[in-house]
Design an enzyme around this catalytic site. Structure first.
Site, mmCIF file in Angstrom:
data_model
loop_
_atom_site.group_PDB
_atom_site.id
_atom_site.type_symbol
_atom_site.label_atom_id
_atom_site.label_comp_id
_atom_site.label_asym_id
_atom_site.label_seq_id
_atom_site.Cartn_x
_atom_site.Cartn_y
_atom_site.Cartn_z
ATOM 1 N N ARG A 243 -14.757 -6.288 -0.619
ATOM 2 C CA ARG A 243 -14.197 -5.997 0.702
ATOM 3 C C ARG A 243 -13.558 -4.600 0.664
ATOM 4 O O ARG A 243 -12.890 -4.234 -0.300
ATOM 5 C CB ARG A 243 -13.147 -7.042 1.059
ATOM 6 C CG ARG A 243 -12.392 -6.785 2.380
ATOM 7 C CD ARG A 243 -11.076 -6.070 2.159
ATOM 8 N NE ARG A 243 -10.249 -6.026 3.366
ATOM 9 C CZ ARG A 243 -9.124 -5.325 3.462
ATOM 10 N NH1 ARG A 243 -8.687 -4.626 2.423
ATOM 11 N NH2 ARG A 243 -8.433 -5.311 4.568
ATOM 12 N N GLY B 11 -11.056 -1.990 2.838
ATOM 13 C CA GLY B 11 -10.102 -1.924 3.956
ATOM 14 C C GLY B 11 -10.098 -0.567 4.622
ATOM 15 O O GLY B 11 -11.037 0.235 4.475
ATOM 16 N N ASP B 12 -9.013 -0.293 5.323
ATOM 17 C CA ASP B 12 -8.910 0.975 6.059
ATOM 18 C C ASP B 12 -8.479 2.141 5.180
ATOM 19 O O ASP B 12 -8.752 3.298 5.497
ATOM 20 C CB ASP B 12 -7.906 0.837 7.210
ATOM 21 C CG ASP B 12 -6.517 0.492 6.691
ATOM 22 O OD1 ASP B 12 -6.409 -0.405 5.825
ATOM 23 O OD2 ASP B 12 -5.534 1.127 7.121
ATOM 24 N N THR C 162 0.865 -1.190 0.000
ATOM 25 C CA THR C 162 0.000 0.000 0.000
ATOM 26 C C THR C 162 0.897 1.233 0.000
ATOM 27 O O THR C 162 1.977 1.206 0.595
ATOM 28 C CB THR C 162 -0.856 -0.008 1.295
ATOM 29 O OG1 THR C 162 -1.756 -1.089 1.216
ATOM 30 C CG2 THR C 162 -1.619 1.292 1.500
ATOM 31 N N GLY D 294 -5.947 -4.125 7.470
ATOM 32 C CA GLY D 294 -6.989 -3.109 7.435
ATOM 33 C C GLY D 294 -8.100 -3.254 8.449
ATOM 34 O O GLY D 294 -8.561 -2.262 9.020
ATOM 35 N N THR E 60 -0.748 1.870 6.879
ATOM 36 C CA THR E 60 -0.693 0.645 6.089
ATOM 37 C C THR E 60 -0.643 -0.530 7.045
ATOM 38 O O THR E 60 0.046 -0.472 8.061
ATOM 39 C CB THR E 60 0.532 0.619 5.161
ATOM 40 O OG1 THR E 60 0.619 -0.701 4.579
ATOM 41 C CG2 THR E 60 1.844 0.922 5.873
ATOM 42 N N GLY E 61 -1.383 -1.565 6.725
ATOM 43 C CA GLY E 61 -1.371 -2.720 7.623
ATOM 44 C C GLY E 61 -2.627 -3.529 7.450
ATOM 45 O O GLY E 61 -3.355 -3.366 6.455
HETATM 46 N N1 ASP Z 1 -4.324 -1.562 4.759
HETATM 47 C C1 ASP Z 1 -4.501 -2.258 3.523
HETATM 48 C C2 ASP Z 1 -5.822 -2.961 3.539
HETATM 49 O O1 ASP Z 1 -6.144 -3.597 4.518
HETATM 50 C C3 ASP Z 1 -3.418 -3.216 3.210
HETATM 51 C C4 ASP Z 1 -2.010 -2.782 3.577
HETATM 52 O O2 ASP Z 1 -1.794 -1.621 3.859
HETATM 53 O O3 ASP Z 1 -1.086 -3.598 3.561
HETATM 54 O O4 ASP Z 1 -6.520 -2.907 2.570
#
Ligand code: ASP
Length: 344
Positions: A237, A239-240, A209, A263, A260-261
């Site tokens: 779906r 995400g965040d 991301t 989500g 990032t992470g």
């Molecule tokens: N945060 C992103 C999501 O969950 C993925 C990521 O940042 O690695 O869509």
């Protein structure tokens, strides 16, 4: 008299030393800065070839230089964030735009959001399939629609109507992401995604991301995030990354954050806004606020990932609870930091 002089000098010395490092409001006028990330996860030196390591650093350097040049010339933080993110969206290395990860049906669904810290205005798109640069569509939703978020076919239609660059779904798909989807689906089918490996398993499903936070010479903060989400995600779906307050937040009164992470955990922890709230209401430094939210909130729930951020004085935060995060920072003096692994 002599004693008095020593005493006053001593007091002066200690008060200078102890003085809070808070720059005055005017000092913020001639400072600016920019920070970016390209995803967080299990990024280990031993798993990276020197070529891959160099390719990531090169693209991070190219991306941040674009935004820095805009800020140095007196441009807006909005323009800096948009153009910096374009470089990473156009690179197949990152999970955003071209090279985005694939959902369970082998398709790309793109999420992005943007926030303007001066006006507390924001825009986002989710589940788009044909927008070449999703960050521009998020900015257009903010500027040219009465809404904050548009999703799926509506987001694609809006971007086209706005005259933004569109691309057929095939443009986004790369071999690397097809392989990743096959691997994840095979692992799932063989039951290897057992509970003890759950975090590692989910980490492999995303990564890459991109995000950017900029502070311009007028003192305005902007933040943006763009992603393909997680490999093998279910249809539609979200995400965040496109959720204002979770993946992205900016407020001139406190700071700008891009996350990032994993989500689902970042939404539940309302990561970006929580950090900004600690800075604004509790007067914490951005680094301390980020540490608390990532290590004491996200991590305790079982999630992982990281953030980058800048406060209104240009102080930077790059925090993660993963083995690595592609990240870079440049200050007003043009000093550049580029890092990948947690310890370097
Ligand atoms: N945060 C992103 C999501 O969950 C993925 C990521 O940042 O690695 O869509």
């Amino acid at each position: 008299m002599k004693q008095f002089l020593f005493l006053s000098l001593g007091i002066l010395f200690f008060s200078c030393k102890e003085a809070p490092k808070k720059p005055s409001k005017d000092a913020s006028k001639d400072t600016f800065g920019i920070v970016i990330h390209g995803g967080a996860g299990t990024i280990l030196r031993k798993n990276m070839t020197p070529e891959m390591d160099a390719a990531y650093r090169k693209t991070l350097a190219e991306a941040i230089a674009v935004g820095h040049a805009i800020l140095a010339a007196g441009g807006t933080s909005t323009a800096a964030v948009e153009k910096t993110i374009h470089v990473m969206e156009n690179s197949p290395l990152f999970n955003a735009g071209k090279g985005a990860v694939l959902n369970a049906e082998g398709e790309v669904e793109l999420d992005a959001s943007f926030m303007d810290g001066a006006r507390l205005d924001a825009g986002a798109i989710a589940g788009a399939r044909t927008i070449k640069n999703p960050i521009s569509a998020a900015i257009a939703v903010m500027n040219d629609s009465p809404h904050v978020m548009l999703s799926s076919a509506g987001a694609d239609r809006f971007a086209k109507e706005q005259g933004l660059a569109v691309a057929p779904p095939d443009y986004f798909v790369t071999e690397r992401r097809i392989d990743a989807l096959k691997r994840v689906q095979a692992e799932k089918a063989s039951g290897q995604a057992s509970l003890d490996k759950k975090t590692a398993f989910y980490e492999q499903q995303r990564m890459g991301t991109v995000g950017c936070v900029a502070l311009d010479q007028a003192g305005n903060i902007a933040a943006g995030t763009s992603t393909g989400g997680m490999t093998n995600k279910k249809w539609n779906r979200i995400g965040d990354a496109p959720i204002i307050g979770a993946g992205t937040y900016a407020n001139n009164a406190s700071c700008g954050i891009s996350a990032t992470g994993w989500g689902e955990f970042f939404i539940r922890s309302v990561v970006a806004h929580d950090i900004a709230a600690l800075v604004e209401y509790k007067g914490l430094s951005i680094a301390e606020a980020a540490r608390i939210v990532i290590h004491e909130k996200v991590a305790k729930l079982g999630g992982d990932g990281g953030i980058v951020g800048l406060d209104r004085f240009g102080n930077v935060a790059m925090e993660m609870n993963t083995e690595g995060m592609y990240r870079a920072h440049m200050n007003a003096q043009g000093e550049q930091t580029i890092k990948i692994y947690k310890y370097e």
